[in-house]
Structure formats: C-alpha cells, structure tokens
Design a protein around this motif. Structure first.
Motif, PDB file in Angstrom:
ATOM      1  N   PRO A 177       6.292   0.919  24.280  1.00 14.73           N
ATOM      2  CA  PRO A 177       5.810   0.500  22.958  1.00 14.73           C
ATOM      3  C   PRO A 177       6.009   1.618  21.930  1.00 14.73           C
ATOM      4  O   PRO A 177       5.927   2.802  22.267  1.00 14.73           O
ATOM      5  CB  PRO A 177       4.308   0.244  23.165  1.00 14.73           C
ATOM      6  CG  PRO A 177       4.089   0.226  24.625  1.00 14.73           C
ATOM      7  CD  PRO A 177       5.209   0.945  25.276  1.00 14.73           C
ATOM      8  N   SER A 178       6.277   1.230  20.679  1.00 19.23           N
ATOM      9  CA  SER A 178       6.465   2.200  19.597  1.00 19.23           C
ATOM     10  C   SER A 178       5.248   2.223  18.686  1.00 19.23           C
ATOM     11  O   SER A 178       4.592   1.196  18.496  1.00 19.23           O
ATOM     12  CB  SER A 178       7.661   1.806  18.729  1.00 19.23           C
ATOM     13  OG  SER A 178       8.849   1.895  19.450  1.00 19.23           O
ATOM     14  N   TYR A 179       5.009   3.364  18.088  1.00 22.18           N
ATOM     15  CA  TYR A 179       4.006   3.441  17.029  1.00 22.18           C
ATOM     16  C   TYR A 179       4.487   2.562  15.863  1.00 22.18           C
ATOM     17  O   TYR A 179       5.652   2.632  15.473  1.00 22.18           O
ATOM     18  CB  TYR A 179       3.819   4.884  16.548  1.00 22.18           C
ATOM     19  CG  TYR A 179       3.259   5.791  17.618  1.00 22.18           C
ATOM     20  CD1 TYR A 179       2.069   5.483  18.267  1.00 22.18           C
ATOM     21  CD2 TYR A 179       3.917   6.978  17.978  1.00 22.18           C
ATOM     22  CE1 TYR A 179       1.544   6.308  19.253  1.00 22.18           C
ATOM     23  CE2 TYR A 179       3.398   7.815  18.964  1.00 22.18           C
ATOM     24  CZ  TYR A 179       2.214   7.474  19.601  1.00 22.18           C
ATOM     25  OH  TYR A 179       1.701   8.293  20.573  1.00 22.18           O
ATOM     26  N   ILE A 180       3.575   1.762  15.330  1.00 28.44           N
ATOM     27  CA  ILE A 180       3.955   0.882  14.208  1.00 28.44           C
ATOM     28  C   ILE A 180       3.358   1.371  12.893  1.00 28.44           C
ATOM     29  O   ILE A 180       3.676   0.865  11.826  1.00 28.44           O
ATOM     30  CB  ILE A 180       3.521  -0.582  14.466  1.00 28.44           C
ATOM     31  CG1 ILE A 180       1.999  -0.669  14.681  1.00 28.44           C
ATOM     32  CG2 ILE A 180       4.268  -1.172  15.635  1.00 28.44           C
ATOM     33  CD1 ILE A 180       1.252  -1.392  13.645  1.00 28.44           C
ATOM     34  N   CYS A 181       2.465   2.378  12.989  1.00 29.74           N
ATOM     35  CA  CYS A 181       1.747   2.800  11.790  1.00 29.74           C
ATOM     36  C   CYS A 181       1.454   4.291  11.832  1.00 29.74           C
ATOM     37  O   CYS A 181       1.151   4.854  12.891  1.00 29.74           O
ATOM     38  CB  CYS A 181       0.436   2.016  11.691  1.00 29.74           C
ATOM     39  SG  CYS A 181      -0.459   2.249  10.148  1.00 29.74           S
ATOM     40  N   LEU A 182       1.557   4.907  10.672  1.00 29.76           N
ATOM     41  CA  LEU A 182       1.237   6.318  10.502  1.00 29.76           C
ATOM     42  C   LEU A 182      -0.002   6.409   9.627  1.00 29.76           C
ATOM     43  O   LEU A 182      -0.136   5.663   8.652  1.00 29.76           O
ATOM     44  CB  LEU A 182       2.428   6.995   9.813  1.00 29.76           C
ATOM     45  CG  LEU A 182       2.330   8.462   9.431  1.00 29.76           C
ATOM     46  CD1 LEU A 182       2.194   9.337  10.659  1.00 29.76           C
ATOM     47  CD2 LEU A 182       3.587   8.867   8.635  1.00 29.76           C
ATOM     48  N   GLU A 183      -0.920   7.300   9.993  1.00 30.40           N
ATOM     49  CA  GLU A 183      -2.122   7.501   9.170  1.00 30.40           C
ATOM     50  C   GLU A 183      -2.175   8.966   8.727  1.00 30.40           C
ATOM     51  O   GLU A 183      -2.725   9.819   9.404  1.00 30.40           O
ATOM     52  CB  GLU A 183      -3.390   7.132   9.947  1.00 30.40           C
ATOM     53  CG  GLU A 183      -4.628   7.142   9.077  1.00 30.40           C
ATOM     54  CD  GLU A 183      -5.867   6.586   9.775  1.00 30.40           C
ATOM     55  OE1 GLU A 183      -6.930   7.235   9.652  1.00 30.40           O
ATOM     56  OE2 GLU A 183      -5.777   5.537  10.445  1.00 30.40           O
ATOM     57  N   PRO A 184      -1.597   9.272   7.567  1.00 32.19           N
ATOM     58  CA  PRO A 184      -1.576  10.645   7.070  1.00 32.19           C
ATOM     59  C   PRO A 184      -2.638  10.886   6.005  1.00 32.19           C
ATOM     60  O   PRO A 184      -3.160   9.943   5.391  1.00 32.19           O
ATOM     61  CB  PRO A 184      -0.195  10.731   6.418  1.00 32.19           C
ATOM     62  CG  PRO A 184      -0.016   9.349   5.831  1.00 32.19           C
ATOM     63  CD  PRO A 184      -0.765   8.390   6.725  1.00 32.19           C
ATOM     64  N   GLU A 185      -2.929  12.151   5.732  1.00 31.98           N
ATOM     65  CA  GLU A 185      -3.713  12.492   4.547  1.00 31.98           C
ATOM     66  C   GLU A 185      -2.792  12.300   3.341  1.00 31.98           C
ATOM     67  O   GLU A 185      -1.686  12.832   3.305  1.00 31.98           O
ATOM     68  CB  GLU A 185      -4.187  13.945   4.613  1.00 31.98           C
ATOM     69  CG  GLU A 185      -4.963  14.369   3.374  1.00 31.98           C
ATOM     70  CD  GLU A 185      -5.510  15.799   3.467  1.00 31.98           C
ATOM     71  OE1 GLU A 185      -6.349  16.155   2.634  1.00 31.98           O
ATOM     72  OE2 GLU A 185      -5.084  16.544   4.372  1.00 31.98           O
ATOM     73  N   TYR A 186      -3.263  11.531   2.364  1.00 35.42           N
ATOM     74  CA  TYR A 186      -2.425  11.298   1.184  1.00 35.42           C
ATOM     75  C   TYR A 186      -3.289  10.817   0.029  1.00 35.42           C
ATOM     76  O   TYR A 186      -4.075   9.879   0.164  1.00 35.42           O
ATOM     77  CB  TYR A 186      -1.349  10.257   1.494  1.00 35.42           C
ATOM     78  CG  TYR A 186      -0.293  10.116   0.408  1.00 35.42           C
ATOM     79  CD1 TYR A 186       0.441  11.206  -0.034  1.00 35.42           C
ATOM     80  CD2 TYR A 186      -0.029   8.878  -0.166  1.00 35.42           C
ATOM     81  CE1 TYR A 186       1.414  11.079  -1.016  1.00 35.42           C
ATOM     82  CE2 TYR A 186       0.955   8.733  -1.154  1.00 35.42           C
ATOM     83  CZ  TYR A 186       1.669   9.839  -1.573  1.00 35.42           C
ATOM     84  OH  TYR A 186       2.632   9.709  -2.547  1.00 35.42           O
TER      85      TYR A 186
END
Length: 317
Positions: A177-186
């Motif tokens: 499975p691949s990561y579908i979402c990134l959660e960065p500081e922004y």
C-alpha cells in the motif's frame, strides 16, 4: 458549500476543512468536545484528525484522551458513518516508547480502535518517523491492517523527504500500500519547508493529498497576539512568540486588509488562503469552544487573484 475534494489517489472525499482533535482532553473537556463535534458534523463537515498520543502532554494525562472522547461521542450519537477518522501512530506515548515496528503498530492500532469505539480507521498516519525500522516493515504491517479491514488508507506526517520517497518507491516495487496523504506543517508564516522540500518533489510527483497542521500558526494568524504581553497564561505562548517580528506584522496587516474586504475574520482568511493553494486538499484547525467554529466559513470563501497575491507577497520568505 464548496464541493468535496478527493484525498490524493484514494476514494476518500472531504469538505475542505478538517477538525483537529488535539484539544480534546486538553483545552476542551468531554462536554465541550461533544458540542464541537455535533456542531461540526451538523454543518456538513466530515473529517476529524486525532492521534493516539493526544493529549499526553497535559498533567495527569497518559495519551489516548482525544481518541476516547471521540469514541464516546460516536457511541452516544451513532454518527460513525457521518465522519472520516484520521489517527496516528509513532509518537512517544507516556511510556516514552516510539516505534514503527510491526509489533508496536499492531498493538497501538488495537488500542486506538478500542478507544475510538470503531472497528476501522479511515486514514492511519505515521505521526513521527522511526529511522531504525526499515520502511518495508512498516508498509507490510499497514498492508496486513488494510487486508483485515482495520485501516482503509495510510498517510505520513513528520518524515524526511528522502524517507517518504523511499517509502513510495518501496510501495511500487514490492506491491505494498502507498501513502495517499501528507500532513505537513503549513500556514501563511511557515511556508518555506513545505513549499521547497515537499510540495513539488513529493506531493505533486506522487499525487498525494495534503492536509496541513498548525494551519493558524498556533493561533498567531487569528490576529489576537500582537505583543509578548498578549501571550501571558496562554497554552501555546512559547510557539507564538517566534512569530512576533516584522514579517509576522506584515502578514497580520495583509490578513486584516483582506478580511475587511471579505467581511471575514483573519483566521477565516488564513485558512481560505491554505485551501486555495494548488497542492492543498484541506487545512486542519482545532477549536476549544463551539463558538470558535465560525472558522468553518473559510471553506466557503473563494479568494480572488488579487487577495491571494497580497497574502503571498506579505508572507514571502
């Protein structure tokens, strides 16, 4: 209300505002948290972001308090089918252990499911990387949880660009499975790291959805804090102090000007700016009181080119 947005290459669709659960069991007790969750879902919004570690930094807490409150709300209201739940693994709990090894993840996911009063997590994030664990071991563990129906999709938060790239390539190579979402500081102030290291080389290259944390810069972008004196007795005072400088003043001035044009608050405009950025799916923001949910208006505000340009220039780095 603006149409739902797809998160990356998944089948998940959300309104462009995600409710942060970090305050549940911290600055919002269970009763107030229930009011917030009711008002949020009644307004047609649909994703809650929490973590197993929330809120173990509070005296007397051990972690899991936020998930527990959300789980109690689900049990009371029966609204599990109305929301998507994102939670996380990989931060140090009260025992000080943090890991992304197979046995640790399998133990933590069961604890999260129990606290949340659910048998599946829609989006399960790596909260913090564990560089002592090969990316394959973590991804293989997630594959098992997806096969078992306990996790729907996976995402990644505080991980270096190189390790994310390694993970994405490993997913392709090993049929994992691949990561579908990134959660960065922004946010309007903290732009540089995401835009330089993550946006083009990762989010766009791999088609990742992006939901941002610290979207209001710990409250600084509400415009309430102008001097160090304003921070007295505030829970996030130390972080906000970093923003009290010339660039911070410039950003707040531009925010207030745009807010006046749109008959909106500075916070609503700060979130609307994130929402309008090309690679962003939705910002995450949390509230400690139900009445602060006026920030949901940000999802309806469509900033024009002139307003975006003004905010981009004021916050340039």
């Amino acid at each position: 209300m603006e149409q739902k947005r797809k998160i990356g290459n998944s089948e998940l669709y959300i309104r462009p505002f995600v409710l942060g659960g970090n305050v549940f069991g911290w600055t919002a007790d269970e009763k107030e948290s229930f009011h917030i969750l009711d008002a949020y879902t009644d307004a047609g919004f649909d994703m809650i972001d929490t973590a197993n570690v929330y809120s173990n930094w509070v005296s007397g807490n051990k972690g899991g308090e936020s998930e527990e409150i959300i789980g109690n709300w689900i049990k009371k209201t029966g609204k599990r089918d109305k929301i998507l739940i994102a939670t996380k693994v990989g931060a140090a709990m009260s025992d000080g252990i943090k890991s992304l090894k197979k046995d640790y993840i399998l133990k933590e996911v069961e604890a999260s499911l129990k606290r949340l009063n659910t048998d599946y997590i829609d989006l399960y994030f790596v909260h913090y990387d564990d560089t002592s664990t090969p990316v394959e071991e973590t991804l293989e563990t997630f594959a098992r949880l997806i096969e078992q129906g306990k996790v729907g999709n996976i995402g990644v938060s505080n991980m270096s660009p190189d390790r994310i790239k390694e993970s994405m390539e490993s997913s392709k190579k090993n049929n994992l499975p691949s990561y579908i979402c990134l959660e960065p500081e922004y946010n309007l102030y903290d732009r540089q790291t995401y835009e330089r290291d993550y946006e083009q080389p990762l989010a766009k290259q791999y088609g990742l959805g992006v939901i941002s944390y610290y979207s209001l810069a710990s409250g600084f972008l509400t415009g309430k804090y102008k001097t160090k004196e304003d921070l007295t007795n505030k829970q996030r005072g130390g972080k906000i102090e970093e923003y009290l400088n010339e660039r911070g003043e410039r950003i707040i001035k531009a925010l207030n000007e745009v807010a006046a044009e749109y008959n909106a608050t500075a916070a609503q405009i700060a979130l609307a700016w994130i929402k309008e950025r090309p690679s962003i799916t939705a910002p995450i923001a949390s509230v400690s009181k139900q009445e602060q949910l006026d920030i949901l208006k940000s999802a309806e505000i469509q900033l024009n080119e002139e307003a975006m340009d003004k905010l981009n220039k004021a916050s340039s780095y």
